[in-house]
Design a protein around this motif. Structure first.
Motif, mmCIF file in Angstrom:
data_model
loop_
_atom_site.group_PDB
_atom_site.id
_atom_site.type_symbol
_atom_site.label_atom_id
_atom_site.label_comp_id
_atom_site.label_asym_id
_atom_site.label_seq_id
_atom_site.Cartn_x
_atom_site.Cartn_y
_atom_site.Cartn_z
ATOM 1 N N LEU A 140 -141.275 51.445 -28.199
ATOM 2 C CA LEU A 140 -140.140 51.230 -29.093
ATOM 3 C C LEU A 140 -138.841 51.091 -28.315
ATOM 4 O O LEU A 140 -138.011 50.225 -28.611
ATOM 5 C CB LEU A 140 -140.041 52.376 -30.101
ATOM 6 C CG LEU A 140 -141.233 52.540 -31.051
ATOM 7 C CD1 LEU A 140 -141.023 53.743 -31.960
ATOM 8 C CD2 LEU A 140 -141.466 51.277 -31.868
ATOM 9 N N ASP A 141 -138.646 51.933 -27.303
ATOM 10 C CA ASP A 141 -137.422 51.880 -26.510
ATOM 11 C C ASP A 141 -137.328 50.585 -25.698
ATOM 12 O O ASP A 141 -136.219 50.117 -25.382
ATOM 13 C CB ASP A 141 -137.340 53.089 -25.576
ATOM 14 C CG ASP A 141 -137.105 54.394 -26.323
ATOM 15 O OD1 ASP A 141 -136.741 54.335 -27.515
ATOM 16 O OD2 ASP A 141 -137.297 55.464 -25.716
ATOM 17 N N GLN A 142 -138.485 49.995 -25.363
ATOM 18 C CA GLN A 142 -138.491 48.720 -24.649
ATOM 19 C C GLN A 142 -138.218 47.532 -25.569
ATOM 20 O O GLN A 142 -138.068 46.408 -25.112
ATOM 21 C CB GLN A 142 -139.852 48.504 -23.984
ATOM 22 C CG GLN A 142 -140.172 49.468 -22.858
ATOM 23 C CD GLN A 142 -141.656 49.469 -22.508
ATOM 24 O OE1 GLN A 142 -142.372 48.498 -22.800
ATOM 25 N NE2 GLN A 142 -142.122 50.550 -21.899
ATOM 26 N N GLY A 143 -138.153 47.789 -26.881
ATOM 27 C CA GLY A 143 -137.915 46.711 -27.839
ATOM 28 C C GLY A 143 -139.120 45.843 -28.101
ATOM 29 O O GLY A 143 -138.979 44.685 -28.541
ATOM 30 N N ARG A 144 -140.340 46.384 -27.885
ATOM 31 C CA ARG A 144 -141.535 45.563 -28.028
ATOM 32 C C ARG A 144 -141.729 45.036 -29.439
ATOM 33 O O ARG A 144 -142.362 43.989 -29.623
ATOM 34 C CB ARG A 144 -142.765 46.369 -27.603
ATOM 35 C CG ARG A 144 -142.878 46.616 -26.103
ATOM 36 C CD ARG A 144 -143.227 45.318 -25.371
ATOM 37 N NE ARG A 144 -144.490 44.761 -25.815
ATOM 38 C CZ ARG A 144 -145.677 45.133 -25.325
ATOM 39 N NH1 ARG A 144 -145.740 46.050 -24.360
ATOM 40 N NH2 ARG A 144 -146.779 44.575 -25.771
ATOM 41 N N TRP A 191 -141.089 64.732 -35.575
ATOM 42 C CA TRP A 191 -141.633 63.606 -34.812
ATOM 43 C C TRP A 191 -141.084 62.286 -35.316
ATOM 44 O O TRP A 191 -140.729 61.401 -34.522
ATOM 45 C CB TRP A 191 -143.155 63.631 -34.900
ATOM 46 C CG TRP A 191 -143.869 62.616 -34.073
ATOM 47 C CD1 TRP A 191 -144.192 62.703 -32.754
ATOM 48 C CD2 TRP A 191 -144.373 61.351 -34.518
ATOM 49 N NE1 TRP A 191 -144.878 61.576 -32.348
ATOM 50 C CE2 TRP A 191 -144.999 60.734 -33.413
ATOM 51 C CE3 TRP A 191 -144.368 60.689 -35.743
ATOM 52 C CZ2 TRP A 191 -145.601 59.482 -33.501
ATOM 53 C CZ3 TRP A 191 -144.964 59.440 -35.833
ATOM 54 C CH2 TRP A 191 -145.568 58.843 -34.715
ATOM 55 N N LEU A 192 -140.985 62.139 -36.635
ATOM 56 C CA LEU A 192 -140.419 60.916 -37.191
ATOM 57 C C LEU A 192 -138.969 60.738 -36.721
ATOM 58 O O LEU A 192 -138.556 59.629 -36.373
ATOM 59 C CB LEU A 192 -140.487 60.948 -38.714
ATOM 60 C CG LEU A 192 -141.873 60.720 -39.324
ATOM 61 C CD1 LEU A 192 -141.862 61.040 -40.819
ATOM 62 C CD2 LEU A 192 -142.347 59.287 -39.090
ATOM 63 N N ALA A 193 -138.206 61.837 -36.715
ATOM 64 C CA ALA A 193 -136.830 61.756 -36.228
ATOM 65 C C ALA A 193 -136.797 61.326 -34.768
ATOM 66 O O ALA A 193 -135.936 60.531 -34.353
ATOM 67 C CB ALA A 193 -136.140 63.111 -36.400
ATOM 68 N N HIS A 194 -137.727 61.833 -33.980
ATOM 69 C CA HIS A 194 -137.800 61.491 -32.557
ATOM 70 C C HIS A 194 -138.148 60.017 -32.367
ATOM 71 O O HIS A 194 -137.534 59.323 -31.538
ATOM 72 C CB HIS A 194 -138.857 62.380 -31.902
ATOM 73 C CG HIS A 194 -139.063 62.144 -30.451
ATOM 74 N ND1 HIS A 194 -138.064 62.242 -29.512
ATOM 75 C CD2 HIS A 194 -140.206 61.801 -29.757
ATOM 76 C CE1 HIS A 194 -138.551 61.988 -28.305
ATOM 77 N NE2 HIS A 194 -139.842 61.710 -28.427
ATOM 78 N N VAL A 195 -139.110 59.528 -33.133
ATOM 79 C CA VAL A 195 -139.563 58.146 -32.990
ATOM 80 C C VAL A 195 -138.505 57.169 -33.498
ATOM 81 O O VAL A 195 -138.218 56.143 -32.858
ATOM 82 C CB VAL A 195 -140.895 57.953 -33.752
ATOM 83 C CG1 VAL A 195 -141.241 56.472 -33.876
ATOM 84 C CG2 VAL A 195 -142.024 58.701 -33.035
ATOM 85 N N ILE A 196 -137.906 57.475 -34.644
ATOM 86 C CA ILE A 196 -136.954 56.557 -35.253
ATOM 87 C C ILE A 196 -135.590 56.637 -34.574
ATOM 88 O O ILE A 196 -134.878 55.640 -34.448
ATOM 89 C CB ILE A 196 -136.854 56.841 -36.766
ATOM 90 C CG1 ILE A 196 -138.196 56.475 -37.430
ATOM 91 C CG2 ILE A 196 -135.700 56.083 -37.406
ATOM 92 C CD1 ILE A 196 -138.303 56.883 -38.877
ATOM 93 N N GLY A 197 -135.199 57.832 -34.156
ATOM 94 C CA GLY A 197 -133.967 57.994 -33.397
ATOM 95 C C GLY A 197 -132.699 57.836 -34.206
ATOM 96 O O GLY A 197 -131.647 57.461 -33.664
ATOM 97 N N ARG A 198 -132.755 58.124 -35.500
ATOM 98 C CA ARG A 198 -131.588 58.032 -36.367
ATOM 99 C C ARG A 198 -131.525 59.274 -37.253
ATOM 100 O O ARG A 198 -132.570 59.835 -37.607
ATOM 101 C CB ARG A 198 -131.655 56.788 -37.263
ATOM 102 C CG ARG A 198 -131.589 55.460 -36.528
ATOM 103 C CD ARG A 198 -131.946 54.320 -37.473
ATOM 104 N NE ARG A 198 -131.849 53.028 -36.803
ATOM 105 C CZ ARG A 198 -130.835 52.188 -36.943
ATOM 106 N NH1 ARG A 198 -129.808 52.524 -37.719
ATOM 107 N NH2 ARG A 198 -130.827 51.024 -36.328
ATOM 108 N N PRO A 199 -130.367 59.689 -37.673
ATOM 109 C CA PRO A 199 -130.272 60.813 -38.594
ATOM 110 C C PRO A 199 -130.717 60.418 -40.004
ATOM 111 O O PRO A 199 -130.523 59.286 -40.440
ATOM 112 C CB PRO A 199 -128.779 61.182 -38.573
ATOM 113 C CG PRO A 199 -128.085 59.942 -38.129
ATOM 114 C CD PRO A 199 -129.029 59.232 -37.211
ATOM 115 N N ALA A 200 -131.345 61.362 -40.704
ATOM 116 C CA ALA A 200 -131.783 61.133 -42.077
ATOM 117 C C ALA A 200 -130.602 61.249 -43.025
ATOM 118 O O ALA A 200 -129.710 62.080 -42.837
ATOM 119 C CB ALA A 200 -132.855 62.137 -42.458
ATOM 120 N N ARG A 201 -130.604 60.403 -44.056
ATOM 121 C CA ARG A 201 -129.510 60.410 -45.033
ATOM 122 C C ARG A 201 -129.970 60.861 -46.423
ATOM 123 O O ARG A 201 -129.258 61.584 -47.093
ATOM 124 C CB ARG A 201 -128.888 59.007 -45.133
ATOM 125 C CG ARG A 201 -128.181 58.546 -43.868
ATOM 126 C CD ARG A 201 -127.189 59.587 -43.391
ATOM 127 N NE ARG A 201 -126.401 59.136 -42.239
ATOM 128 C CZ ARG A 201 -125.833 59.957 -41.385
ATOM 129 N NH1 ARG A 201 -126.008 61.274 -41.522
ATOM 130 N NH2 ARG A 201 -125.125 59.511 -40.370
#
Length: 420
Positions: A140-144, A191-201
């Motif tokens: 994900l971080d590589q933008g694949r 884990w979802l927060a870690h993978v997505i990398g955005r705060p939940a709203r």
């Protein structure tokens, strides 16, 4: 010199973390506090502890001058806050079993105690540390697959695992432990927060206790499986679940050690005759949800759904990540990357292929402990993938999901320090 650790709560998780730390060669367990005589003695023998460093109550350990660099706090969920706050105040760094605590007030006390004392805290969100997660996060971080738009995540608890832990076991009651989503899936939410990398709203949730209720008890069922005429046809038969492990030298850990220290067929039979794990799953003293769906909206409109259910084979988690340029499907061991430009797909073997039935999380438990020991050894917390506030934030999302489930509403996440 190896770093030193003490253990408060030498149950299955506490023993496992202590064992991983000692196996790293960089840490030594020097003290234990555990009320159960068998577990206390086993831990003392395994780590060669001096008798004066073996305690029945963590308070007795806390009354002594600091004996170690760090404390593994692996007591029952409802009993985390007091030892965590006390040992942080004494200058112990903390490896804290998840969840932090059953309530936000208690969890805040832990986070504040850690920050006030200047010690490190690693909450055991072990899923962040697995080889599988590292491989997925790297892609994900590589933008694949471009920008992540949506994630579907399934936690297939497994029919007999759920009956073991959440119907007959220590996590069957919200009052005695915590909601199932917190006890089982706070690290899925993390884990979802870690993978997505955005705060939940915003978050909504549906589910509840659907099946394991007295009204679903089969006609003629007895209070205990060993006395039950319908037991041979029941999927949740305790003899069928546990006798397959009894006496097997290759199965020396969870789940049967939760029943009894005597894991021979005779010992397991006696435990099923007299203990909680031999009871009918429809007797009615459990109240936690047996299935739940959580929908989360993150900053920027990214969405995710988490499904947790008892009614599956016991297997690794399943995840689908949908992006603007591709998609990734994962089964806990391998990842399949679909490229929208080329139309091709690539399979990535993560190397995280350990069995689920050992009660572990692939290689993640060991990786977590090694990261914690490295942080202690160097004094540098950057090897830890969460801190007190990040863990508290993911717990806050779980509590918000529970409010949404009970009220039938969509809950908007407030800022961490804002009043309710």
């Amino acid at each position: 010199m190896p770093v030193t650790l003490a253990v408060a709560g030498a149950g299955i998780r506490g023993q496992a973390y202590a064992r991983h730390a000692a196996a790293s060669g960089r840490a030594r367990v020097v003290a234990v506090a555990e009320p159960d005589e068998g577990r206390r003695a086993a831990t003392a023998v395994e780590h060669g502890l001096a008798p004066e460093n073996v305690f029945t109550d963590w308070r007795d350990l806390a009354a002594r001058p600091r004996l170690a660099d760090a404390m593994i706090v692996a007591t029952q969920d409802a009993h985390h806050v007091e030892p965590a706050v006390a040992f942080a105040g004494l200058g112990y760094h903390l490896l804290l079993e998840k969840p932090m605590a059953p309530t936000e007030v208690e969890s805040r006390k832990i986070a504040e105690a850690v920050e006030r004392s200047g010690v490190m805290l690693a909450v055991c969100h072990v899923m962040r540390y697995s080889a599988y997660t590292r491989a997925l996060k790297g892609l994900l971080d590589q933008g694949r697959i471009g920008d992540v738009i949506n994630v579907q995540h399934l936690e297939p608890v497994g029919w007999w695992h759920f009956a073991h832990s959440f119907v007959r076991g220590n996590w069957r009651s919200e009052h005695g432990s915590s909601p199932m989503l917190l006890a089982k899936c706070c690290h899925d939410v993390d884990w979802l927060a870690h993978v997505i990398g955005r705060p939940a709203r915003r978050v909504s949730s549906f589910g509840g206790l659907i099946h394991f209720r007295p009204e679903n008890r089969p006609a003629g069922a007895a209070d205990r499986c060993l006395d039950c005429v319908v037991e041979p046809d029941c999927p949740y038969s305790a003899p069928r679940i546990y006798f397959r492990f009894a006496g097997d030298p290759e199965q020396r850990g969870w789940p049967h050690t939760a029943l009894t220290a005597d894991t021979s067929p005779e010992g397991v039979r006696e435990a099923l005759r007299t203990g909680p794990y031999g009871r009918c799953v429809y007797t009615g003293d459990n109240d936690v949800a047996d299935q739940q769906v959580v929908m989360i909206e993150y900053e920027g409109g990214v969405t995710a759904s988490l499904t947790v259910t008892a009614f599956t084979p016991m297997s690794s988690r399943r995840t689908r990540v949908f992006g603007t340029h591709g998609a990734i499907e994962g089964d806990g061991h391998r990842l399949t990357v679909h490229d929208f430009v080329t139309g091709r797909h690539e399979t990535v073997e993560t190397g995280d292929d350990k069995a689920v039935l050992d009660g572990g999380h692939g290689d993640a438990d060991q990786a977590l402990v090694e990261a914690f020991v490295a942080a202690l050894d160097t004094g540098d917390p950057t090897s830890l993938l969460t801190d007190a506030r990040a863990s508290l934030d993911s717990h806050r999302l779980v509590w918000a999901a529970e409010r949404a489930r009970h009220t039938g509403t969509v809950v908007t996440m407030r800022e961490p320090d804002a009043p309710r």
